[in-house]
Design a protein around this motif. Structure first.
Motif, PDB file in Angstrom:
ATOM      1  N   LYS A  56       1.567   4.896  -3.474  1.00 19.76           N
ATOM      2  CA  LYS A  56       2.164   3.718  -2.864  1.00 19.76           C
ATOM      3  C   LYS A  56       2.276   3.911  -1.361  1.00 19.76           C
ATOM      4  N   ASP A  57       1.960   2.856  -0.597  1.00 21.59           N
ATOM      5  CA  ASP A  57       2.155   2.897   0.851  1.00 21.59           C
ATOM      6  C   ASP A  57       3.642   3.019   1.167  1.00 21.59           C
ATOM      7  N   ALA A  58       3.956   3.560   2.320  1.00 23.09           N
ATOM      8  CA  ALA A  58       5.349   3.776   2.710  1.00 23.09           C
ATOM      9  C   ALA A  58       6.106   2.463   2.915  1.00 23.09           C
ATOM     10  N   ASN A  59       5.415   1.415   3.311  1.00 22.77           N
ATOM     11  CA  ASN A  59       6.100   0.157   3.605  1.00 22.77           C
ATOM     12  C   ASN A  59       6.053  -0.828   2.444  1.00 22.77           C
ATOM     13  N   ILE A  60       5.744  -0.385   1.248  1.00 16.62           N
ATOM     14  CA  ILE A  60       5.665  -1.244   0.072  1.00 16.62           C
ATOM     15  C   ILE A  60       6.839  -0.919  -0.845  1.00 16.62           C
ATOM     16  N   SER A  61       7.502  -1.962  -1.338  1.00 17.69           N
ATOM     17  CA  SER A  61       8.633  -1.776  -2.236  1.00 17.69           C
ATOM     18  C   SER A  61       8.271  -2.299  -3.619  1.00 17.69           C
ATOM     19  N   ASN A  62       8.725  -1.612  -4.653  1.00 15.46           N
ATOM     20  CA  ASN A  62       8.512  -2.071  -6.023  1.00 15.46           C
ATOM     21  C   ASN A  62       9.727  -2.815  -6.562  1.00 15.46           C
ATOM     22  N   ALA A  63      10.743  -3.001  -5.725  1.00 17.12           N
ATOM     23  CA  ALA A  63      11.952  -3.684  -6.162  1.00 17.12           C
ATOM     24  C   ALA A  63      11.686  -5.175  -6.340  1.00 17.12           C
ATOM     25  N   PRO A  64      12.176  -5.782  -7.439  1.00 15.91           N
ATOM     26  CA  PRO A  64      11.978  -7.221  -7.622  1.00 15.91           C
ATOM     27  C   PRO A  64      12.669  -8.047  -6.537  1.00 15.91           C
ATOM     28  N   VAL A  65      13.841  -7.578  -6.099  1.00 17.24           N
ATOM     29  CA  VAL A  65      14.568  -8.243  -5.022  1.00 17.24           C
ATOM     30  C   VAL A  65      14.951  -7.160  -4.019  1.00 17.24           C
ATOM     31  N   PRO A  66      14.098  -6.892  -3.035  1.00 13.92           N
ATOM     32  CA  PRO A  66      14.406  -5.808  -2.098  1.00 13.92           C
ATOM     33  C   PRO A  66      15.647  -6.099  -1.266  1.00 13.92           C
ATOM     34  N   ALA A  67      16.436  -5.069  -1.036  1.00 14.44           N
ATOM     35  CA  ALA A  67      17.634  -5.202  -0.210  1.00 14.44           C
ATOM     36  C   ALA A  67      17.223  -5.314   1.253  1.00 14.44           C
ATOM     37  N   PRO A  68      17.991  -6.037   2.043  1.00 15.68           N
ATOM     38  CA  PRO A  68      17.653  -6.141   3.480  1.00 15.68           C
ATOM     39  C   PRO A  68      17.797  -4.787   4.160  1.00 15.68           C
ATOM     40  N   ALA A  69      17.104  -4.652   5.254  1.00 19.72           N
ATOM     41  CA  ALA A  69      17.155  -3.406   6.025  1.00 19.72           C
ATOM     42  C   ALA A  69      18.561  -3.167   6.551  1.00 19.72           C
ATOM     43  N   ALA A  70      18.950  -1.905   6.647  1.00 21.51           N
ATOM     44  CA  ALA A  70      20.273  -1.549   7.138  1.00 21.51           C
ATOM     45  C   ALA A  70      20.393  -1.911   8.617  1.00 21.51           C
ATOM     46  N   LYS A  71      21.570  -2.405   8.988  1.00 21.16           N
ATOM     47  CA  LYS A  71      21.819  -2.760  10.396  1.00 21.16           C
ATOM     48  C   LYS A  71      22.654  -1.668  11.054  1.00 21.16           C
ATOM     49  N   VAL A  72      22.241  -1.276  12.235  1.00 20.19           N
ATOM     50  CA  VAL A  72      22.998  -0.278  12.987  1.00 20.19           C
ATOM     51  C   VAL A  72      23.934  -1.026  13.926  1.00 20.19           C
ATOM     52  N   GLU A  73      25.200  -0.678  13.858  1.00 15.63           N
ATOM     53  CA  GLU A  73      26.188  -1.372  14.709  1.00 15.63           C
ATOM     54  C   GLU A  73      26.754  -0.451  15.737  1.00 15.63           C
TER      55      GLU A  73
END
Length: 73
Positions: A56-73
């Motif tokens: 699998k490529d690094a930027n491919i997700s197998n999740a049916p509903v991928p979670a959004p990317a983490a935000k740095v605050e």
């Protein structure tokens, strides 16, 4: 494009590895390997290509509903 699967970059690299391994064997060795080292290179190259095809490529997700990317605050 089911031929390339969900990860086209690694699939192309896998197919290319298999083709180059077989072509090297056909043109350099002129047929089947004659020693253990030749068999190891041939089988190892084919196994490596198959492994790349199904990885699998690094930027491919197998999740049916991928979670959004983490935000740095």
């Amino acid at each position: 494009m089911s031929f390339l699967g969900s990860s086209p970059i690694t699939s192309i690299m896998g197919y290319l590895t298999i083709v180059l391994t077989v072509a090297q064997q056909v043109f350099t060795e002129q047929g089947m390997p004659h020693d253990t080292g030749g068999w190891i290179r041939l089988v190892g190259g084919i196994i490596l290509g198959v492994g790349l095809r199904f990885s699998k490529d690094a930027n491919i997700s197998n999740a049916p509903v991928p979670a959004p990317a983490a935000k740095v605050e």
